[in-house]
Design a protein around this motif. Sequence first.
Motif, PDB file in Angstrom:
ATOM      1  N   PHE A  20       0.878  -1.180  -0.181  1.00  0.00           N
ATOM      2  CA  PHE A  20      -0.045  -0.123  -0.117  1.00  0.00           C
ATOM      3  C   PHE A  20       0.662   0.986   0.001  1.00  0.00           C
ATOM      4  CE2 PHE A  20      -2.576   3.212   1.512  1.00  0.00           C
ATOM      5  CZ  PHE A  20      -3.958   2.887   1.180  1.00  0.00           C
ATOM      6  N   ILE A  21       0.938   1.806  -1.122  1.00  0.00           N
ATOM      7  CA  ILE A  21       1.790   2.990  -1.184  1.00  0.00           C
ATOM      8  C   ILE A  21       0.949   4.517  -1.103  1.00  0.00           C
ATOM      9  CG2 ILE A  21       3.247   4.395  -2.789  1.00  0.00           C
ATOM     10  CD1 ILE A  21       3.487   1.728  -4.345  1.00  0.00           C
ATOM     11  N   SER A  22       1.392   5.117  -0.201  1.00  0.00           N
ATOM     12  CA  SER A  22       0.801   6.072   0.437  1.00  0.00           C
ATOM     13  C   SER A  22       1.407   7.279   1.070  1.00  0.00           C
ATOM     14  CB  SER A  22      -0.337   5.576   1.657  1.00  0.00           C
ATOM     15  OG  SER A  22       0.222   5.191   2.557  1.00  0.00           O
ATOM     16  N   ASP A  23       0.708   8.364   1.370  1.00  0.00           N
ATOM     17  CA  ASP A  23       1.433   9.515   2.359  1.00  0.00           C
ATOM     18  C   ASP A  23       0.598   9.795   3.207  1.00  0.00           C
ATOM     19  OD1 ASP A  23       2.868  11.708   2.900  1.00  0.00           O
ATOM     20  OD2 ASP A  23       2.645  12.996   1.138  1.00  0.00           O
ATOM     21  N   TYR A  24       1.002  10.177   4.449  1.00  0.00           N
ATOM     22  CA  TYR A  24       0.211  10.341   5.382  1.00  0.00           C
ATOM     23  C   TYR A  24      -0.427  11.803   5.471  1.00  0.00           C
ATOM     24  CZ  TYR A  24       2.672   6.582   7.777  1.00  0.00           C
ATOM     25  OH  TYR A  24       2.972   5.311   7.808  1.00  0.00           O
ATOM     26  N   LEU A  25      -0.312  12.632   4.435  1.00  0.00           N
ATOM     27  CA  LEU A  25      -0.994  13.594   4.417  1.00  0.00           C
ATOM     28  C   LEU A  25      -2.138  13.696   3.118  1.00  0.00           C
ATOM     29  CD1 LEU A  25       2.150  16.246   4.162  1.00  0.00           C
ATOM     30  CD2 LEU A  25       0.579  15.586   6.249  1.00  0.00           C
ATOM     31  N   CYS A  26      -2.459  12.603   2.810  1.00  0.00           N
ATOM     32  CA  CYS A  26      -3.169  12.304   1.653  1.00  0.00           C
ATOM     33  C   CYS A  26      -4.689  11.843   2.260  1.00  0.00           C
ATOM     34  CB  CYS A  26      -2.634  11.262   0.696  1.00  0.00           C
ATOM     35  SG  CYS A  26      -3.982  10.683  -0.476  1.00  0.00           S
ATOM     36  N   ALA A  27      -5.517  12.650   2.101  1.00  0.00           N
ATOM     37  CA  ALA A  27      -6.990  12.215   2.704  1.00  0.00           C
ATOM     38  C   ALA A  27      -7.344  10.762   1.929  1.00  0.00           C
ATOM     39  CB  ALA A  27      -7.854  13.421   2.587  1.00  0.00           C
ATOM     40  N   PHE A  28      -7.280  10.908   0.856  1.00  0.00           N
ATOM     41  CA  PHE A  28      -7.805   9.487   0.039  1.00  0.00           C
ATOM     42  C   PHE A  28      -6.786   8.297   0.647  1.00  0.00           C
ATOM     43  CE2 PHE A  28      -8.714  12.969  -2.942  1.00  0.00           C
ATOM     44  CZ  PHE A  28     -10.040  12.946  -2.855  1.00  0.00           C
ATOM     45  N   CYS A  29      -5.732   8.485   1.112  1.00  0.00           N
ATOM     46  CA  CYS A  29      -5.014   7.378   1.597  1.00  0.00           C
ATOM     47  C   CYS A  29      -5.673   6.938   3.028  1.00  0.00           C
ATOM     48  CB  CYS A  29      -3.360   7.921   1.816  1.00  0.00           C
ATOM     49  SG  CYS A  29      -2.585   8.069   0.061  1.00  0.00           S
ATOM     50  N   TYR A  30      -5.951   8.162   3.701  1.00  0.00           N
ATOM     51  CA  TYR A  30      -6.752   7.884   5.138  1.00  0.00           C
ATOM     52  C   TYR A  30      -7.761   7.076   4.841  1.00  0.00           C
ATOM     53  CZ  TYR A  30      -9.233   9.523   9.145  1.00  0.00           C
ATOM     54  OH  TYR A  30      -9.985   9.767  10.244  1.00  0.00           O
ATOM     55  N   ALA A 197       8.937   3.516  -6.336  1.00  0.00           N
ATOM     56  CA  ALA A 197       7.255   3.791  -6.897  1.00  0.00           C
ATOM     57  C   ALA A 197       7.253   4.701  -8.026  1.00  0.00           C
ATOM     58  CB  ALA A 197       6.775   4.306  -5.787  1.00  0.00           C
ATOM     59  N   ARG A 198       8.259   5.830  -7.973  1.00  0.00           N
ATOM     60  CA  ARG A 198       7.921   6.730  -9.108  1.00  0.00           C
ATOM     61  C   ARG A 198       8.234   6.175 -10.612  1.00  0.00           C
ATOM     62  NH1 ARG A 198       6.299  11.947  -7.483  1.00  0.00           N
ATOM     63  NH2 ARG A 198       7.011  12.286  -5.304  1.00  0.00           N
ATOM     64  N   ALA A 199       9.506   5.295 -10.374  1.00  0.00           N
ATOM     65  CA  ALA A 199      10.109   4.672 -11.442  1.00  0.00           C
ATOM     66  C   ALA A 199       8.979   3.829 -12.142  1.00  0.00           C
ATOM     67  CB  ALA A 199      11.337   4.101 -11.105  1.00  0.00           C
ATOM     68  N   SER A 200       8.349   3.103 -11.245  1.00  0.00           N
ATOM     69  CA  SER A 200       7.189   2.311 -11.632  1.00  0.00           C
ATOM     70  C   SER A 200       5.923   2.714 -12.412  1.00  0.00           C
ATOM     71  CB  SER A 200       7.090   1.255 -10.643  1.00  0.00           C
ATOM     72  OG  SER A 200       6.085   1.680  -9.678  1.00  0.00           O
ATOM     73  N   SER A 207      -1.973   3.691  -4.062  1.00  0.00           N
ATOM     74  CA  SER A 207      -1.645   2.864  -4.951  1.00  0.00           C
ATOM     75  C   SER A 207      -1.398   1.579  -4.183  1.00  0.00           C
ATOM     76  CB  SER A 207      -0.250   3.207  -5.824  1.00  0.00           C
ATOM     77  OG  SER A 207      -0.089   2.248  -6.992  1.00  0.00           O
ATOM     78  N   ILE A 208      -2.213   0.407  -4.614  1.00  0.00           N
ATOM     79  CA  ILE A 208      -2.029  -0.723  -4.006  1.00  0.00           C
ATOM     80  C   ILE A 208      -1.674  -1.828  -5.039  1.00  0.00           C
ATOM     81  CG2 ILE A 208      -3.523  -2.711  -2.677  1.00  0.00           C
ATOM     82  CD1 ILE A 208      -5.261  -0.251  -1.761  1.00  0.00           C
ATOM     83  N   ILE A 209      -0.574  -2.672  -4.580  1.00  0.00           N
ATOM     84  CA  ILE A 209       0.024  -3.488  -5.489  1.00  0.00           C
ATOM     85  C   ILE A 209      -0.349  -5.022  -4.788  1.00  0.00           C
ATOM     86  CG2 ILE A 209       2.055  -4.645  -6.781  1.00  0.00           C
ATOM     87  CD1 ILE A 209       1.117  -1.518  -7.389  1.00  0.00           C
ATOM     88  N   ILE A 210      -1.276  -5.768  -5.516  1.00  0.00           N
ATOM     89  CA  ILE A 210      -1.415  -7.200  -5.290  1.00  0.00           C
ATOM     90  C   ILE A 210      -0.441  -8.186  -5.630  1.00  0.00           C
ATOM     91  CG2 ILE A 210      -3.185  -8.857  -4.662  1.00  0.00           C
ATOM     92  CD1 ILE A 210      -5.082  -6.655  -5.169  1.00  0.00           C
TER      93      ILE A 210
END
Length: 249
Positions: A20-30, A197-200, A207-210
């Motif tokens: 689970f790729i995320s940032d703590y400042l991102c409301a959608f990640c919350y 993550a940026r390179a991919s 962004s969720i990778i399964i």
Amino acid sequence: MSDSDSTLSPEPQRTIKIIFISDYLCAFCYIGNKSLKDAIAGCRDLDVRFDVEFRPFTLLCQSSVPEVPKVKGEKVPNRWDYLVRKFGKEQAESKWKVVEELAQKAGLPLAEDGIVARSTLAHRLSVKAYKVGGQAMQGRLNDILFDAVFANCQDVSDVDFLADAAEKVGMMNKTQATAFLQDTDCKNCVNQMIEAARASGVNGVPSIIIDGKWALNGVQSTDPPYPCTNLTCYHTSIQSPYSAQGKGL
């Protein structure tokens, strides 16, 4: 059935790796964090376990980090001002309305404003949590950090706050956590994860990778039973000899 057949050990439970790729400042990640937990809970009847690892992403570049205002030495909210500067008042209102609706559906508290600051220290602590205590410890820390930003109007760049959080989840005591945060431990690891993550092709979160094969981008629906649909479909596909593995959802 022969005696040898009756003593065969059951097949080991399959583990599905979720990044689970995320940032703590991102409301959608919350919101996405809650949606993912609901999805996994909805799959509890499947013969499968999930290993969830949160990896870092930063939405703020150094030049865009707003100065956190203070009144009598106390930090005051600046998220709304930041959003207005970035998007304009009309677009900021429209975007935040979507956030409010999704948070309400997910049953998450949401403060009207909050503190916007760099999340690098929080990411370092999260990476350390996964190394020390796996997904259980990292998950508890993530809940504290997301709640701090979006429910409690706290600053996740504050060393004292982060050291308290580390102690609460049993990672290390406050003195050890303060020393960790003031050092550079895990800094290179965080930077490498963000660069990877940026390179991919990741340019937004969540962004969720399964299992390194399927990708989900953005917040998934919070309406039951949908949160578990993608995970259930993936589990079904990997069991089928006719599945087209590697295709995205």
